[in-house]
Design an enzyme around this catalytic site. Structure first.
Site, short mmCIF file in Angstrom:
data_model
loop_
_atom_site.label_atom_id
_atom_site.label_comp_id
_atom_site.label_asym_id
_atom_site.label_seq_id
_atom_site.Cartn_x
_atom_site.Cartn_y
_atom_site.Cartn_z
N HIS A 1 95.99 73.23 29.80
CA HIS A 1 96.50 71.85 29.75
C HIS A 1 95.45 70.90 29.19
O HIS A 1 95.74 70.07 28.31
CB HIS A 1 96.91 71.43 31.17
CG HIS A 1 97.31 70.01 31.31
ND1 HIS A 1 98.62 69.57 31.32
CD2 HIS A 1 96.55 68.88 31.45
CE1 HIS A 1 98.66 68.27 31.46
NE2 HIS A 1 97.41 67.80 31.56
N GLU A 2 94.22 71.03 29.68
CA GLU A 2 93.15 70.13 29.22
C GLU A 2 92.78 70.42 27.76
O GLU A 2 92.52 69.49 26.98
CB GLU A 2 91.92 70.27 30.11
CG GLU A 2 92.16 69.92 31.58
CD GLU A 2 92.74 68.54 31.78
OE1 GLU A 2 92.51 67.65 30.92
OE2 GLU A 2 93.44 68.31 32.78
N HIS B 1 95.23 68.74 25.56
CA HIS B 1 94.92 67.32 25.38
C HIS B 1 93.92 67.13 24.24
O HIS B 1 94.06 66.24 23.40
CB HIS B 1 94.31 66.75 26.67
CG HIS B 1 95.31 66.26 27.66
ND1 HIS B 1 96.40 65.49 27.32
CD2 HIS B 1 95.38 66.43 29.01
CE1 HIS B 1 97.10 65.20 28.40
NE2 HIS B 1 96.51 65.76 29.45
N GLU C 1 101.41 63.97 28.75
CA GLU C 1 101.26 64.98 29.80
C GLU C 1 102.27 66.11 29.61
O GLU C 1 101.94 67.28 29.82
CB GLU C 1 101.43 64.34 31.18
CG GLU C 1 100.28 63.46 31.61
CD GLU C 1 98.96 64.21 31.66
OE1 GLU C 1 98.92 65.33 32.21
OE2 GLU C 1 97.98 63.68 31.13
#
Length: 289
Positions: A144-145, A148, A221
């Site tokens: 997830h990071e 980003h 997100e």
């Protein structure tokens, strides 16, 4: 550099559009005759609004390390550090970005990514998250990071914040001038009505700007969750990580970093940087790659 260039060009484009609209409506001529230099005000607003956001972006890694007391892993010294380093390295290759700095910090469950460039970012994980999740779930959070970073989300939010800051500074001072000079007909310099109006308008417009920034933050997100599912080849591990996150105590990051974490604060929906975990899980259940 492409996104930074886009950041600068977009801000100039917004300035140009504001001036053209004012010219078409005849506002610039009216305000100029009343004593307001509209182009100079717009430049001043852009410097304050856009400049502050850009400086914050450039210092984001340094500020995050200091605020969260992040310990950077240059050479892994134990199994956990080795797992983190190798997992982030694998995910960075999958995302085709440069190897980020890898960090650990003390605190309840959370993780974040920050940095001004995709190839020179920072990904940090809390000790609370490492204790509370299994390795597969930690990998999903790291995915997830990394998503980003790969999506350039830090630059995107800076772009949006800078543009909105420019609008807030500009419109607040135009309203202050109109109230002072036209409503109260003050002809002796800058009156108290100007300052009161600017403060009030900047407060109200700033709140509205925060709602817009929060909306875009929530959208990214979903994209980061989908990015993690893509790197791992399926959404189930990310769903499991989010479900576990909902059943544990999380730690809110400092205000300047709230949008960077895997978990957001407990703000009202309009001002929340993160969607509800249930909504994120539902979106992942419909993931099609």
């Amino acid at each position: 550099m492409k996104r930074v260039s886009l950041l600068i060009l977009t801000n100039f484009a917004i300035m140009a559009i504001l001036l053209v609209v004012c010219m078409l409506l005849g506002v610039d001529k009216y305000l100029t005759e009343a004593g307001l230099n509209l182009p100079m005000l717009l430049i001043f607003s852009a410097i304050l609004g856009f400049g502050g956001s850009l400086i914050s972006l450039l210092l984001s890694k340094t500020m995050a390390k200091s605020a969260m007391k992040v310990r950077i892993i240059d050479r892994p010294t134990n199994e956990t550090e080795e797992f983190l380093y190798q997992t982030i390295s694998k995910l960075a290759q999958e995302a085709r970005i440069g190897m980020p700095e890898v960090g650990i910090y003390e605190g309840e469950a959370n993780a974040f990514a920050t940095g001004a460039r995709r190839d020179a970012a920072l990904v940090a994980v809390s000790t609370g998250l490492l204790r509370s999740m299994n390795k597969d779930e930690v990998e999903a959070v790291l995915g997830h990071e990394i998503a980003h970073v790969a999506n350039g989300d830090m630059i995107t939010l800076t772009l949006i914040q800078g543009v909105l800051n420019t609008f807030v500074f500009f419109l607040a001072r135009v309203l202050g001038f109109v109230v002072d000079k036209i409503v109260f007909r003050n002809e002796r310099g800058t009156g108290i009505a100007y300052y009161i109006t600017v403060i009030a308008a900047q407060l109200v417009l700033g709140i509205l700007a925060s709602v817009i920034v929060a909306y875009f933050s929530r959208r990214r997100e979903y994209r980061a969750d989908a990015g993690s599912a893509k790197y791992l080849g399926q959404p189930n591990t990310m769903i499991s990580a989010l479900q576990r996150l909902g059943n544990m105590k999380t730690e809110a990051l400092p205000d300047s970093m709230k949008a960077s974490g895997i978990a957001g604060g407990k703000l009202s929906f309009l001002f929340s940087t993160h969607p509800r975990l249930e909504a994120r899980i539902d979106a992942l259940k419909n993931f099609r790659g």
